[in-house]
Design an enzyme around this catalytic site. Structure first.
Site, PDB file in Angstrom:
ATOM      1  CG  HIS A   7      -0.502  -0.002   2.518  1.00 19.04           C
ATOM      2  ND1 HIS A   7      -0.277  -1.072   3.174  1.00 19.04           N
ATOM      3  CD2 HIS A   7       0.141   1.127   3.251  1.00 19.04           C
ATOM      4  CE1 HIS A   7       0.194  -0.762   4.530  1.00 19.04           C
ATOM      5  NE2 HIS A   7       0.561   0.505   4.550  1.00 19.04           N
ATOM      6  CD  GLU A  43      -5.662   1.413   8.724  1.00 16.58           C
ATOM      7  OE1 GLU A  43      -4.835   1.651   9.581  1.00 16.58           O
ATOM      8  OE2 GLU A  43      -5.666   0.499   8.029  1.00 16.58           O
ATOM      9  CD  GLN A  60      -2.288   2.352   6.312  1.00 18.95           C
ATOM     10  OE1 GLN A  60      -0.955   2.619   5.815  1.00 18.95           O
ATOM     11  NE2 GLN A  60      -2.816   1.445   7.090  1.00 18.95           N
ATOM     12  CG  HIS A  84       3.447   4.731   5.511  1.00 17.77           C
ATOM     13  ND1 HIS A  84       2.293   5.312   5.824  1.00 17.77           N
ATOM     14  CD2 HIS A  84       3.004   3.557   4.943  1.00 17.77           C
ATOM     15  CE1 HIS A  84       1.330   4.414   6.149  1.00 17.77           C
ATOM     16  NE2 HIS A  84       1.708   3.477   5.733  1.00 17.77           N
ATOM     17  CD  GLU A 134       2.969  -0.199   6.926  1.00 17.57           C
ATOM     18  OE1 GLU A 134       2.624   0.825   6.650  1.00 17.57           O
ATOM     19  OE2 GLU A 134       2.172  -1.192   7.446  1.00 17.57           O
TER      20      GLU A 134
HETATM   21  N1  CMX Z   1       8.512  10.409   5.955  1.00  8.41           N
HETATM   22  C1  CMX Z   1       9.526  10.927   5.788  1.00  8.41           C
HETATM   23  N2  CMX Z   1      10.286  11.562   6.768  1.00  8.41           N
HETATM   24  C2  CMX Z   1       9.625  11.297   8.077  1.00  8.41           C
HETATM   25  C3  CMX Z   1       8.346  11.011   8.206  1.00  8.41           C
HETATM   26  C4  CMX Z   1       7.703  10.608   7.206  1.00  8.41           C
HETATM   27  N3  CMX Z   1       6.583   9.885   7.251  1.00  8.41           N
HETATM   28  N4  CMX Z   1       8.230  11.155   9.609  1.00  8.41           N
HETATM   29  C5  CMX Z   1       9.309  11.832   9.985  1.00  8.41           C
HETATM   30  N5  CMX Z   1      10.239  12.018   9.051  1.00  8.41           N
HETATM   31  C6  CMX Z   1      11.505  12.693   9.446  1.00  8.41           C
HETATM   32  C7  CMX Z   1      11.206  14.174   9.900  1.00  8.41           C
HETATM   33  O1  CMX Z   1      11.057  15.018   8.780  1.00  8.41           O
HETATM   34  C8  CMX Z   1      12.542  14.498  10.630  1.00  8.41           C
HETATM   35  O2  CMX Z   1      13.486  15.141   9.910  1.00  8.41           O
HETATM   36  P1  CMX Z   1      14.171  16.236  10.155  1.00  8.41           P
HETATM   37  O3  CMX Z   1      15.050  15.875  11.404  1.00  8.41           O
HETATM   38  O4  CMX Z   1      15.328  16.278   8.902  1.00  8.41           O
HETATM   39  O5  CMX Z   1      13.268  17.443  10.383  1.00  8.41           O
HETATM   40  C9  CMX Z   1      12.700  13.230  11.059  1.00  8.41           C
HETATM   41  O6  CMX Z   1      12.261  12.238  10.268  1.00  8.41           O
HETATM   42  C10 CMX Z   1      12.499  12.931  12.544  1.00  8.41           C
HETATM   43  O7  CMX Z   1      10.915  13.481  12.565  1.00  8.41           O
HETATM   44  P2  CMX Z   1       9.856  14.007  13.729  1.00  8.41           P
HETATM   45  O8  CMX Z   1       8.988  14.632  13.284  1.00  8.41           O
HETATM   46  O9  CMX Z   1      10.937  14.045  14.854  1.00  8.41           O
HETATM   47  O10 CMX Z   1       9.227  12.399  14.148  1.00  8.41           O
HETATM   48  P3  CMX Z   1       9.593  10.971  15.127  1.00  8.41           P
HETATM   49  O11 CMX Z   1      11.185  10.895  15.060  1.00  8.41           O
HETATM   50  O12 CMX Z   1       8.865  11.455  16.337  1.00  8.41           O
HETATM   51  O13 CMX Z   1       8.923   9.997  14.316  1.00  8.41           O
HETATM   52  C11 CMX Z   1       9.197   8.103  12.929  1.00  8.41           C
HETATM   53  C12 CMX Z   1       9.334   9.626  13.238  1.00  8.41           C
HETATM   54  C13 CMX Z   1       9.405   7.615  11.632  1.00  8.41           C
HETATM   55  C14 CMX Z   1      10.032   7.376  14.196  1.00  8.41           C
HETATM   56  C15 CMX Z   1       7.501   7.807  13.347  1.00  8.41           C
HETATM   57  O14 CMX Z   1       6.619   8.379  12.536  1.00  8.41           O
HETATM   58  C16 CMX Z   1       7.351   6.405  13.512  1.00  8.41           C
HETATM   59  O15 CMX Z   1       7.462   5.700  14.380  1.00  8.41           O
HETATM   60  N6  CMX Z   1       6.439   6.151  12.228  1.00  8.41           N
HETATM   61  C17 CMX Z   1       6.144   4.558  12.214  1.00  8.41           C
HETATM   62  C18 CMX Z   1       4.459   4.336  12.818  1.00  8.41           C
HETATM   63  C19 CMX Z   1       3.510   5.149  11.663  1.00  8.41           C
HETATM   64  O16 CMX Z   1       4.092   6.059  11.019  1.00  8.41           O
HETATM   65  N7  CMX Z   1       2.471   4.722  12.016  1.00  8.41           N
HETATM   66  C20 CMX Z   1       1.325   5.547  11.054  1.00  8.41           C
HETATM   67  C21 CMX Z   1       0.802   4.485  10.151  1.00  8.41           C
HETATM   68  C22 CMX Z   1       0.229   3.080  10.466  1.00  8.41           C
HETATM   69  C23 CMX Z   1       0.117   2.198   9.421  1.00  8.41           C
HETATM   70  O17 CMX Z   1       0.558   2.254   8.301  1.00  8.41           O
HETATM   71  O18 CMX Z   1      -0.703   1.291   9.385  1.00  8.41           O
HETATM   72 CO    CO Z   2       0.649   1.596   6.308  1.00 10.01          CO
END
Ligand code: CMX
Ligand code: CO
Length: 142
Positions: A7, A43, A60, A84, A134
């Protein structure tokens, strides 16, 4: 082995409005909706194609359910858009461990529950050229 696009995750402020956009513009219908409290999202999965091996592809659409969810944080910073991508595999744990061995941060030690009973994990976007990635093993029914 990663065998398909499972997705594309799209973050939005208003799930119902976004679902209607995809229906009216492209004719995509909602296949499944759920709330994933652990991930902090409501979602809708829109099925784009099915395949004979059970490996369909979806959009998604994600709306945050709480202020501190990762999607809420991302929306506040970036506005709506692609959040993502997700690759499908029959072995999310094995593939994520192999990828971890290549120096890419895997966010979970054990896969968690994703859409429709799938098992999911994430790779850190900073190790993937800015793309939150993912990995998904679908529930056998999907
Ligand atoms: N795509 C690309 N870059 C991303 C991002 C994304 N979705 N999310 C965060 N970033 C980048 C930010 O821009 C930031 O970069 P800079 O330091 O250059 O500014 C850096 O990563 C850190 O970002 P943050 O805003 O401080 O966010 P966190 O570190 O707290 O969290 C992450 C980032 C990836 C660890 C967190 O989003 C995560 O755990 N994701 C996995 C879970 C998820 O996304 N769940 C929702 C979807 C559920 C599903 O698909 O079922
Ligand atoms: Co997803």
């Amino acid at each position: 082995m990663l065998t398909r696009i499972d997705h594309i995750g799209i973050a939005c402020f208003d799930l119902d409005k976004t679902v209607e956009f995809y229906r009216a513009t492209y004719g995509f219908e909602v296949f499944h909706t759920e709330i994933n409290e652990e991930q902090g999202v409501r979602e809708a999965m829109l099925k784009i194609n099915g395949t004979s091996d059970g490996g369909a592809s979806y959009l998604q659409l994600l709306e945050p359910t709480r202020e501190d969810s990762t999607v809420a944080k991302w929306l506040a910073k970036n506005g709506e858009g692609v959040h993502h991508i997700a690759f499908g595999t029959e072995d999310v744990l094995g593939d994520s461990e192999a990828i971890r061995g290549k120096g890419v941060r895997v966010l979970y030690d054990q896969p968690r529950t994703g859409s429709m009973g799938s098992q999911i994990t994430f790779l850190h976007p900073k190790d993937c050229g800015g793309v939150l990635t993912e990995l998904v093993t679908s529930h056998p029914e999907h």
